[in-house]
Motif scaffolding. Sequence first.
Motif, mmCIF file in Angstrom:
data_model
loop_
_atom_site.group_PDB
_atom_site.id
_atom_site.type_symbol
_atom_site.label_atom_id
_atom_site.label_comp_id
_atom_site.label_asym_id
_atom_site.label_seq_id
_atom_site.Cartn_x
_atom_site.Cartn_y
_atom_site.Cartn_z
ATOM 1 N N GLY A 86 -20.928 37.986 -43.351
ATOM 2 C CA GLY A 86 -19.864 38.530 -42.521
ATOM 3 C C GLY A 86 -18.938 39.380 -43.363
ATOM 4 O O GLY A 86 -19.231 39.726 -44.499
ATOM 5 N N ARG A 87 -17.800 39.690 -42.791
ATOM 6 C CA ARG A 87 -16.849 40.544 -43.511
ATOM 7 C C ARG A 87 -16.084 39.784 -44.583
ATOM 8 O O ARG A 87 -15.554 40.370 -45.509
ATOM 9 N N ASP A 88 -16.013 38.460 -44.471
ATOM 10 C CA ASP A 88 -15.299 37.653 -45.455
ATOM 11 C C ASP A 88 -16.056 36.342 -45.651
ATOM 12 O O ASP A 88 -15.598 35.276 -45.248
ATOM 13 N N PRO A 89 -17.264 36.403 -46.277
ATOM 14 C CA PRO A 89 -18.101 35.210 -46.363
ATOM 15 C C PRO A 89 -17.443 34.112 -47.204
ATOM 16 O O PRO A 89 -16.957 34.355 -48.304
ATOM 17 N N ARG A 90 -17.452 32.892 -46.679
ATOM 18 C CA ARG A 90 -16.980 31.733 -47.422
ATOM 19 C C ARG A 90 -17.747 30.518 -46.938
ATOM 20 O O ARG A 90 -18.275 30.499 -45.840
ATOM 21 N N ASP A 91 -17.808 29.495 -47.793
ATOM 22 C CA ASP A 91 -18.562 28.296 -47.445
ATOM 23 C C ASP A 91 -17.999 27.123 -48.223
ATOM 24 O O ASP A 91 -17.336 27.290 -49.259
ATOM 25 N N ARG A 92 -18.277 25.919 -47.722
ATOM 26 C CA ARG A 92 -17.829 24.678 -48.365
ATOM 27 C C ARG A 92 -18.944 23.654 -48.199
ATOM 28 O O ARG A 92 -19.292 23.298 -47.084
ATOM 29 N N ARG A 93 -19.519 23.217 -49.348
ATOM 30 C CA ARG A 93 -20.645 22.291 -49.280
ATOM 31 C C ARG A 93 -20.577 21.270 -50.405
ATOM 32 O O ARG A 93 -19.854 21.460 -51.393
ATOM 33 N N GLU A 94 -21.356 20.207 -50.247
ATOM 34 C CA GLU A 94 -21.427 19.185 -51.280
ATOM 35 C C GLU A 94 -22.064 19.757 -52.543
ATOM 36 O O GLU A 94 -23.048 20.492 -52.475
ATOM 37 N N LEU A 95 -21.502 19.388 -53.685
ATOM 38 C CA LEU A 95 -22.037 19.789 -54.989
ATOM 39 C C LEU A 95 -22.598 18.546 -55.665
ATOM 40 O O LEU A 95 -21.850 17.608 -55.949
ATOM 41 N N PRO A 96 -23.901 18.487 -55.928
ATOM 42 C CA PRO A 96 -24.477 17.291 -56.559
ATOM 43 C C PRO A 96 -23.964 17.104 -57.988
ATOM 44 O O PRO A 96 -23.449 18.026 -58.622
ATOM 45 N N GLU A 97 -24.143 15.900 -58.477
ATOM 46 C CA GLU A 97 -23.785 15.599 -59.864
ATOM 47 C C GLU A 97 -24.651 16.404 -60.815
ATOM 48 O O GLU A 97 -25.844 16.611 -60.573
ATOM 49 N N GLY A 98 -24.064 16.885 -61.923
ATOM 50 C CA GLY A 98 -24.814 17.631 -62.912
ATOM 51 C C GLY A 98 -25.657 16.715 -63.787
ATOM 52 O O GLY A 98 -25.575 15.489 -63.680
ATOM 53 N N PRO A 99 -26.516 17.278 -64.634
ATOM 54 C CA PRO A 99 -26.604 18.725 -64.860
ATOM 55 C C PRO A 99 -27.496 19.413 -63.836
ATOM 56 O O PRO A 99 -28.496 18.852 -63.404
ATOM 57 N N LEU A 100 -27.091 20.624 -63.475
ATOM 58 C CA LEU A 100 -27.932 21.478 -62.644
ATOM 59 C C LEU A 100 -27.505 22.926 -62.841
ATOM 60 O O LEU A 100 -26.382 23.206 -63.271
#
Length: 202
Positions: free
Chosen positions: A153-167
């Motif tokens: 879109g014109r202002d892409p944004r998102d919020r999602r779970e981030l798994p534990e590192g390392p990755l």
Amino acid sequence: MYAGGGDARFAMEETVPPGYVLVDSAWTGDSFDLDSIDWDGRDAVSLGGAFRHHRFERRVMWCDNLYPLRFRVRCGDLDEWVIVIRSVRGVRELGTGTTGRDSEVLLHTGPAGELVSRLRPAKGEDSLDVRAHRPRRPGAPATYPSALALSHGRDPRDRRELPEGPLLVEVTEGAGEWSLEVHEPRPPEEKRPGFWGRLFGR
């Protein structure tokens, strides 16, 4: 480093150790497509390009050390290109967050959390695509990277779970300036009672 012009196929001169490698590519034309190919010459992993307004791409791919990596380049007859394959050691740390432009590969070593991403598009409606690559054992079945951001879109944004590192965190789509912020995981939402629960005081 490998350099050439127009469509081409080439193999690395040596077999790299098992693990992830960075693939950096730069080109001169408007149309460019890079894929890794298997021993039978079939496309294996898409490594970017294809009608981008910029002229540089950084991707990550897994190598099983079965045979030297092989690649296929598709571009204009007069276009020139340079491709560099190197170790992922030395990539930037994601930390509590960072900013960048276009494609990038980062290292997350912290605990699980929440990744908040945002793109300031270079022009028009652009997309933001961020993927997570987990550690693998040599010879283990291939797994698809998990999505950490996928929006447009014109202002892409998102919020999602981030798994534990390392990755490894790979920004594959992000035509413009982007930001990634690591937040603590949100507490689970308290389940509200339904109609019958409220009626009977549950």
